[in-house]
Design a protein around this motif. Structure first.
Motif, PDB file in Angstrom:
ATOM      1  N   ARG A  28      -5.676   4.502   2.270  1.00 36.83           N
ATOM      2  CA  ARG A  28      -6.019   3.474   1.279  1.00 36.83           C
ATOM      3  C   ARG A  28      -6.872   4.068   0.155  1.00 36.83           C
ATOM      4  O   ARG A  28      -6.641   3.810  -1.029  1.00 36.83           O
ATOM      5  CB  ARG A  28      -6.785   2.348   1.979  1.00 36.83           C
ATOM      6  CG  ARG A  28      -6.556   0.950   1.426  1.00 36.83           C
ATOM      7  CD  ARG A  28      -7.475   0.649   0.249  1.00 36.83           C
ATOM      8  NE  ARG A  28      -7.386  -0.768  -0.116  1.00 36.83           N
ATOM      9  CZ  ARG A  28      -7.888  -1.287  -1.223  1.00 36.83           C
ATOM     10  NH1 ARG A  28      -8.514  -0.513  -2.098  1.00 36.83           N
ATOM     11  NH2 ARG A  28      -7.749  -2.570  -1.488  1.00 36.83           N
ATOM     12  N   ASP A  29      -7.859   4.874   0.532  1.00 37.40           N
ATOM     13  CA  ASP A  29      -8.728   5.483  -0.476  1.00 37.40           C
ATOM     14  C   ASP A  29      -7.959   6.465  -1.363  1.00 37.40           C
ATOM     15  O   ASP A  29      -8.138   6.485  -2.587  1.00 37.40           O
ATOM     16  CB  ASP A  29      -9.895   6.203   0.204  1.00 37.40           C
ATOM     17  CG  ASP A  29     -10.895   5.231   0.825  1.00 37.40           C
ATOM     18  OD1 ASP A  29     -10.893   4.046   0.443  1.00 37.40           O
ATOM     19  OD2 ASP A  29     -11.676   5.667   1.699  1.00 37.40           O
ATOM     20  N   ILE A  64      -1.140  -0.038  -1.532  1.00 39.69           N
ATOM     21  CA  ILE A  64      -2.521  -0.448  -1.249  1.00 39.69           C
ATOM     22  C   ILE A  64      -2.540  -1.799  -0.542  1.00 39.69           C
ATOM     23  O   ILE A  64      -3.257  -1.990   0.457  1.00 39.69           O
ATOM     24  CB  ILE A  64      -3.329  -0.501  -2.555  1.00 39.69           C
ATOM     25  CG1 ILE A  64      -3.594   0.915  -3.061  1.00 39.69           C
ATOM     26  CG2 ILE A  64      -4.655  -1.240  -2.363  1.00 39.69           C
ATOM     27  CD1 ILE A  64      -4.225   0.983  -4.431  1.00 39.69           C
ATOM     28  N   LYS A  85     -11.350   0.165  -7.856  1.00 45.87           N
ATOM     29  CA  LYS A  85     -10.903  -0.243  -6.523  1.00 45.87           C
ATOM     30  C   LYS A  85     -10.158  -1.566  -6.624  1.00 45.87           C
ATOM     31  O   LYS A  85     -10.646  -2.524  -7.230  1.00 45.87           O
ATOM     32  CB  LYS A  85     -12.096  -0.384  -5.573  1.00 45.87           C
ATOM     33  CG  LYS A  85     -11.694  -0.566  -4.103  1.00 45.87           C
ATOM     34  CD  LYS A  85     -12.911  -0.524  -3.205  1.00 45.87           C
ATOM     35  CE  LYS A  85     -12.535  -0.688  -1.727  1.00 45.87           C
ATOM     36  NZ  LYS A  85     -11.743   0.455  -1.243  1.00 45.87           N
ATOM     37  N   GLY A  92      -5.723   4.603  -3.704  1.00 46.45           N
ATOM     38  CA  GLY A  92      -6.552   4.015  -4.752  1.00 46.45           C
ATOM     39  C   GLY A  92      -6.968   5.039  -5.792  1.00 46.45           C
ATOM     40  O   GLY A  92      -7.000   4.751  -6.995  1.00 46.45           O
ATOM     41  N   ASN A  93      -7.272   6.270  -5.352  1.00 45.40           N
ATOM     42  CA  ASN A  93      -7.625   7.334  -6.292  1.00 45.40           C
ATOM     43  C   ASN A  93      -6.436   7.687  -7.190  1.00 45.40           C
ATOM     44  O   ASN A  93      -6.593   7.920  -8.396  1.00 45.40           O
ATOM     45  CB  ASN A  93      -8.085   8.583  -5.535  1.00 45.40           C
ATOM     46  CG  ASN A  93      -9.426   8.390  -4.858  1.00 45.40           C
ATOM     47  OD1 ASN A  93     -10.186   7.478  -5.206  1.00 45.40           O
ATOM     48  ND2 ASN A  93      -9.719   9.221  -3.878  1.00 45.40           N
TER      49      ASN A  93
END
Length: 471
Positions: free
Chosen positions: A237-238, A178, A256, A241-242
């Protein structure tokens, strides 16, 4: 036709002789043989830390308090680790269940019977009774089962440790990815800005007839590519993060990580130390695999002992009366010892063959785990060595391009070069910095992989014949 007393005695002796011919010998437990290594092939080319053991909280070597907080949260809330802990509690309870096989069983009951026939008075009968059954564990069959279940319990504990190690490694590498993506997104914005400026210059030159339209279109296509890459970086990135949120036990999308700079926040630690011989006693997955070999060994012993005669004691006591008030005035007691010879039970011998085959299976699975562990450590050491060499090359590349960029800036002020050449040089410099950033993240991930491959901070464990860990 009923047998006479001599015939019955002969039958019992014959059964005893048949049972005596059964193979009930059990060798002492020994660790399965596996190919061994004296040293790691890459230790000479990779800097190795001093010989002290890896710290249990090895992730603190990265010196990032936010990472420490993430690991703490994950350990407390991760679902997979909780499942492994629940399996450990189940295995612990099953030890008591196995041990209960050596205890007597007491049954108690009471009843009443009411009968009415035509022309007869109502007949009432009341009774109460107890029965005790106790199979004596004279050969140690139950104890072998307890030892097998104890080994399985220790294996589930090692599974929990392996899950814990996987969790911490997953949290660390996800966090590093990340932060790397945050820096890439920032540098991608800079690259987009530079290329927009280049496009403006190209368009001005094209209007003045100094540049063909194809060059302008090529630059617009380059901007399309950079915008597409930016979308991909944000998507990655998302998703990362998940994945991290799931590791933390939080619904995806509800957590986040604040934007940060990987190279500023995370320190590169020294390479952890570990010898091949220590690996077999430190890695939780290897320890779990060996405990399951021990469990299968004990189950084979239990199956062999089941070929021997079993001795049971049965005691009965009770009372019966036509009147409830007279129920407890008289008692009947009985005691019946018995011996059972499993001579003609095909299931007993079949169970021995199955147990022996299962023992061979788990031994091969243990060897597979050991061989795979050696490969993981060697791969981690190779990756670290090569990526650190690449880091030196990338640093030199960035330094050289820094010098070139400074010289081009000076030549621009003197009017020797155009602004376009400055932009091209800066774009090359940004590309080199991105490669250095990716290399930094890779070295961090390689280090986490090596910590994990060497067994993390768990102590060394020698699997004992009784199924207990010897630390």
């Amino acid at each position: 036709m009923a047998l006479g007393r001599p015939a019955r005695i002969a039958a019992v002796l014959a059964a005893a002789m048949l049972c005596g011919c059964a193979d009930v010998k059990m060798s002492e437990y020994r660790q399965p043989e596996t190919p061994m290594k004296a040293s790691w092939s890459q230790q000479n080319s990779t800097a190795v830390a001093p010989a002290e053991a890896i710290r249990p909280d090895w992730w603190r070597e990265f010196r990032d308090p936010y990472l420490d907080a993430l690991v703490t949260k994950a350990i407390a809330n991760n679902i997979d680790v909780k499942i492994l802990a629940a399996r450990t509690r189940v295995a612990s309870a099953q030890i008591g269940e196995a041990r209960a096989g050596a205890l007597p069983i007491l049954d108690a009951g009471a009843g009443a019977s009411f009968e009415k026939s035509t022309g007869q008075k109502l007949s009432k009968t009341f009774n109460v009774g107890t029965q005790v059954n106790w199979e004596l564990d004279i050969w140690g069959k139950v104890e072998k089962g307890v030892q097998a279940q104890t080994a399985e319990f220790n294996a589930t504990e090692a599974d929990w440790r392996a899950g814990y190690l996987n969790l911490v490694s997953g949290v660390s590498t996800s966090y590093f990815q990340i932060l790397q993506l945050d820096e890439q997104i920032e540098q991608q914005r800079q690259a987009l800005e530079k290329n927009r400026q280049i496009l403006s210059i190209y368009e001005a030159m094209h209007k003045n007839g100094l540049l063909p339209n194809t060059r302008v279109l090529q630059q617009r296509a380059e901007l399309n590519r950079l915008n597409n890459d930016m979308l991909e970086l944000n998507r990655a990135r998302d998703l990362t993060g998940n994945a991290l949120a799931t590791l933390l036990g939080v619904p995806a999308g509800d957590f986040k990580v604040p934007a940060g700079r990987l190279q500023q926040k995370v320190h590169l630690p020294a390479v952890p130390n570990g010898l091949p011989s220590e690996l077999l006693k430190r890695r939780p997955d290897i320890v779990a695999a060996e405990y399951r070999v021990l469990a299968a060994h004990n189950l084979t012993g239990q199956a062999k002992l089941a070929q021997l005669p079993s001795v049971s004691l049965t005691g009965r006591g009770g009372s019966s009366s036509f009147a409830l008030t007279d129920l407890l005035k008289t008692f009947t007691l009985g005691f019946l010892p018995s011996i059972n010879f499993p001579v003609l039970d095909p299931n007993v011998k079949a169970r021995v063959r199955t147990s022996e085959a299962e023992s061979k299976l788990v031994e091969e699975e243990y060897r597979k785990t050991v061989i795979g562990a050696f490969e993981e450590v060697e791969n981690a050491l190779v990756n670290l060595d090569i990526h650190k060499r690449q880091r030196d090359e990338l640093r030199q590349q960035v330094e050289h391009l820094d010098v070139v960029a400074a010289q081009i800036e000076g030549q621009l002020r003197e009017g020797v070069v155009s602004q376009l050449e400055v932009f091209e040089t800066q774009r090359s410099l940004l590309g080199a910095k991105l490669a250095l950033l990716a290399n930094h993240q890779q070295i961090l991930s390689d280090t986490v992989t090596l910590y994990k491959a060497l067994g993390g901070g768990w102590p060394t464990i020698a699997v004992g014949a009784a199924g207990k860990a010897e630390q």
